[in-house]
Write an enzyme that holds these catalytic residues in place. Structure first.
Site: not given
Lengths: 352, 352
Positions: B95, B201, B242, B252-253
């Site tokens: 990833r 999530q 992240d 981030n997400k």
């Protein structure tokens, strides 16, 4: 030219509604033969979208009035009027936010009250009124498109939220109607469709309409809209409305307010496209608009599968309110309103 | 005190990973007996969350090194080092966005290179290193909680996005760790969890962790966050990361940037909670952070059912970047960084 997509079809004694819950997998129609069937279809979102709900409820009143005339052909006129009022209240209770519903119901009731004749004559009149509302809605949407198209650049990525197309109206659409009109005017547009959780009107309906009519479309999760704006892919954001207050504050599908905030942050114009019947001068501002809360299962379950733990609390407001200071302009069939909206909206509503 | 939720369990010869794709319906573990199994689990999001991915990859390297030692017990040391480097590159390709992955892999490789001994000794050392990283991650998260808890008001609605709890880390969590620490400090908090499309999530993992630990939680669609802030229910927004660039821009997400914009519009503090290993001083700003695009099916299908028309184009970025000017503070295990982040982050990273 007949509309390519006809979600509301009048069949003389019943109303056929394209079951929008089953799109895009199945194109099946629900046959509504009673007023109760029609109300259920509105409540359970077989049909949705503010203008479509108004037209559907008008046909529902016609069906109810016809049933009454068949049950009680010799009813006194007072009883006929009482039944019409009962039907109006019955449909008004189906969904609370979209004002087009109440507007259509009041218009139907007003016409019935003024007309002469017995129960059967009133039923026939309601049927004609519903058919007129249907035709009028398409004409209104085409006029919205004509007023909106000049606001779209010659080349534009256009972000939209929820579904505002043929499926949300009698035909053509409001915000998606402006996009259709811009294309018809030769503009090179690419639609970016928010999927629009929880009911996924963007994924299931807007993307489906665009693919069906070969309008270039990219689907995205609601949370991706801001970052796609930041990457320069969006030149215009345009949405529909369920109710526009006198000061321009606009209730629309949940998530619209986020789109407006992101558009503001990136200097992108944010347009609302809606018929005059969506403007409610009796609601002073957004705080006064009732917001429907829907079933938590819309959030906790997908295709019948639980995606959240048992018993979790859910907030599932079906709409949010975008304050008018985030709205670049409101596009109606009578022209384009800009701030200060208290004046511009009153002028448009008053115009004939 | 052992963690209540242990998504990563080392079983001496294999790694058991709680299959987060199946939560909240099933609590099943995937048994990863080879380096390939571990890499697959990261790629397919059996395990996700930046710190959890780093720790998982470290165990994956240990498993790979042990397999090599069993295949080639008498391998020359040069061959052992080459295998360790190969394993590092293999896991680095799983990833692209979360920098903790690369940080953990480099740390493991660095320790292996410096240590004496044969293939078996190196394999044992990697196992010990992975176990240390695991323990360290929990300690780091507890320290993040200690630094973050004072920032939470005594009574607070706290909006969070994605999952940053025990499931995203070796245990305790980053942003959710701050919430846990605030509760432990006697504060009365209520979590508002964005469902976090497309992978859900928030619905599947954060809501599940909160329900399991009796932390009051309300689940909402991502598009509802701004309107719930407007209604005054949110006092703090807090998310994980992240990758944090040298200037504080934070990947981030997907959807995090929308939360930050909405928080700004409502005067709500927006915090990022992340370990020092998430800060990447070699990335100058958010534009330099690579953003993973994931499979369109995450958006077009739900529980195996199509929710979008066949063949529609999809944008599915897994992350977005929140510019540092929207971030009130970044909470790390070494303290709280505030603007100007170029200075404060460099200071924290340099501190020991």
């Amino acid at each position: 030219m007949p509309e390519a997509i006809q979600p509301i079809q009048w069949k003389r004694t019943s109303l056929h509604l394209l079951d929008q819950r089953k799109l895009p997998r199945e194109e099946v129609y629900v046959d509504c033969a009673t007023a109760e069937d029609v109300a259920d279809a509105i409540r359970t979102m077989v049909v949705r979208g503010a203008p479509a709900i108004g037209v559907t409820a008008a046909f529902g009143m016609a069906i109810g009035a016809r049933a009454f005339a068949e049950r009680q052909p010799r009813a006194e006129r007072r009883a006929v009027d009482a039944e019409v009022s009962r039907l109006k209240d019955f449909f008004a209770a189906t969904r609370p936010t979209a004002v087009n519903l109440f507007w259509a119901l009041e218009r139907v009731e007003g016409i019935a009250r003024k007309a002469p004749g017995d129960a059967s004559a009133v039923a026939t009149l309601l049927e004609e009124t519903a058919k007129s509302l249907y035709d009028e809605d398409i004409a209104v949407n085409r006029a919205i498109g004509d007023h909106g198209a000049p606001l779209i650049p010659a080349e534009a990525g256009i972000l939209t939220h929820c579904n505002t197309g043929s499926l949300a109206t009698a035909g053509f659409g409001t915000a998606l109607g402006v996009i259709r009109a811009a294309r018809a005017a030769g503009k090179n547009v690419h639609v970016f469709a928010d999927e629009t959780r929880p009911f996924l009107q963007g994924a299931r309906l807007t993307a489906w309409e665009c693919v069906k009519e070969r309008i270039p479309v990219t689907l995205l999760c609601d949370g991706a809209a801001a970052s796609i704006m930041k990457r320069g892919k969006i030149q215009v954001a345009i949405v529909g409305a369920d109710r526009v207050a006198a000061n321009g504050d606009t209730a629309n599908k949940i998530g619209t307010y986020s789109v407006a905030l992101a558009a503001k942050a990136h200097g992108i114009p944010f347009y609302v496209a809606a018929p005059i019947s969506t403007i409610d001068l009796s609601t002073p501002n957004g705080d006064a608009i009732p917001i429907e809360q829907r079933d938590p299962r819309e959030v906790t379950h997908l295709a019948g599968h639980a995606v959240a733990p048992e018993g979790v609390t859910v907030e599932n407001p079906s709409f949010d309110v975008t304050p008018s200071d985030l709205i670049t302009a409101i596009i109606t069939e009578r022209g384009v309103a800009r701030a200060p909206y208290v004046d511009s909206l009153r002028r448009l509503v008053g115009a004939r």
